[in-house]
Motif scaffolding. Sequence first.
Motif, PDB file in Angstrom:
ATOM      1  N   ASN A 122       0.756  -1.197  -0.083  1.00 45.29           N
ATOM      2  CA  ASN A 122      -0.244  -0.233   0.015  1.00 45.29           C
ATOM      3  C   ASN A 122       0.794   1.267   0.017  1.00 45.29           C
ATOM      4  N   SER A 172      -3.075  -7.062   1.139  1.00 39.45           N
ATOM      5  CA  SER A 172      -2.940  -5.602   0.898  1.00 39.45           C
ATOM      6  C   SER A 172      -4.378  -4.943   0.759  1.00 39.45           C
ATOM      7  N   ASP A 220      -6.359  -3.032   3.309  1.00 44.57           N
ATOM      8  CA  ASP A 220      -5.894  -1.737   3.882  1.00 44.57           C
ATOM      9  C   ASP A 220      -7.262  -0.745   4.610  1.00 44.57           C
ATOM     10  N   SER A 263      -3.803  -0.841   8.895  1.00 46.12           N
ATOM     11  CA  SER A 263      -3.230  -0.670   7.557  1.00 46.12           C
ATOM     12  C   SER A 263      -2.873  -2.111   7.002  1.00 46.12           C
TER      13      SER A 263
END
Length: 497
Positions: A86, A215, A218, A224
């Motif tokens: 990210n 990912s 996120d 995150s």
Amino acid sequence: MLEADPPWSRPLMLESTMSTGDIIETEKKAPAHFTEEEVAADSESQDLNYKKILRKIDRRILYLYSVVYLFTQINKGNLSNVAIVNLEAGHGIKEELSLNSQQWAWSLSSFYYSYLFFEPLATVLLKTFGPRVWQSRIMITWGAISMLQAAARNFSGLVAVRFFLGLAEAGFYTSVLYHLGFWVKPRELRQRVASFYSVGMLSGAVSGLLAYGISFLDQRANLSGWQWVFIFEGIPTVLLGIYTFFRLPNYVEDSNFLSEGEKKVLLDNLPKSAPTKADSSFSWDQVKELIRQPTFYTYCSIWFFQGVGGWGISFVLPTIVYELGFTGTATTQLMTMPPSFIGFILLNVLGYMLHRRYIEAFPTAMVMSLIQIVSYIVLLTVKSNVAKYVMLNVATAISNSLFPVLWPDRMRVVNGTSSSALAIGITNTACQFLGIVGPQIYQPKFGPTYRVSYACSIALCSCASASIALTWYLVAKGGLLHTEGAFREDSDDTDKS
């Protein structure tokens, strides 16, 4: 029940229930001479029995260790993958924790300080606590602390967690090799170590794939993507640790999945220099003998130079691939997978050929090291990003494959339980400098060309080649190049089945 004794000797094993006259009569009936064909047939039968027992050990021990090693390697290397997770969205770990180039290098290295100093002791402690308890402890604590990396909020917090992560994991890999030494003779370990290690090599591919998928989580639950990676990749290791506590056998003598006859066959096939359950956990005499051996230092040199020079690039492989400019960060995770697959295939092919004795360990390792040097020379000199990516695949695949080619021979030329534990532990400890020096050599500030980094790898890999040649010479000079164990009188198994 499998037996190691030849068929014609079996009636005499019943003498405790037979009269003296019966025994004499039986002895009269026993053949006085056996043809070469009969002896060869019995030898073949015993060999088939031994292989059948080895397959049982593989199913109970090797397969379990291989799966666990895959996930421990995923946890060990996931910091390299999260480096670019990210990144375009502004939620990368370096940005959120405000890490500069030097701090990132220290974050990678901190794991290896504790790992380096505790690994030799951790390998010895396997004999003290028993493989089942010790290995399950490593897995559970390792997985739990790996998940705690998601809680880091700054540089100091990340470094602290990484330090304890190394402390928790130290000794797992070397303890696996040490544990297998109680069960299988060294030359039967060649293909097994290669297969075990090759599964761990797939961690680069699996970790890249997981990082790619995770990912997309996120900012879910205010976390995150890099935090989710740590959490999801730590859970399987904890579960496998619990499973290991209940399923992993300790030693041949107290195993419950082998018959008494099968245990005898295994123990009879081990060289007298192999570690045993009956030996004490630590012997100063064996330690003194070990440190007097020149090969102790040359093997450590191979692991040090090859680890730092050949394997250092693994810490920043996703970053290097990303900086080649082919694609974005998410797809770059997928582009880090080919080196793992190439290494997996290469190592299994080499393991098979070593087991069948089509090739030998030292010349194979020497050729691999030289090809690796050529790969880094190309990376240093060419400008084509496509050529660089190809050479990255070659260099990474070889760097991951060279150690398991030499491990069985490293284990073979030491004598005794304490010597085996320390030789394995200290040799692999020399390799752990890769985690301390490697990230410093491959700092982001040297990118995107990494010319300084590649030049260092060329020099260090050249030293590794020289160390391989010297070790080869010393082992041959000592008369141990073709023995089964650490003594000249140890017979060499020439079976190629």
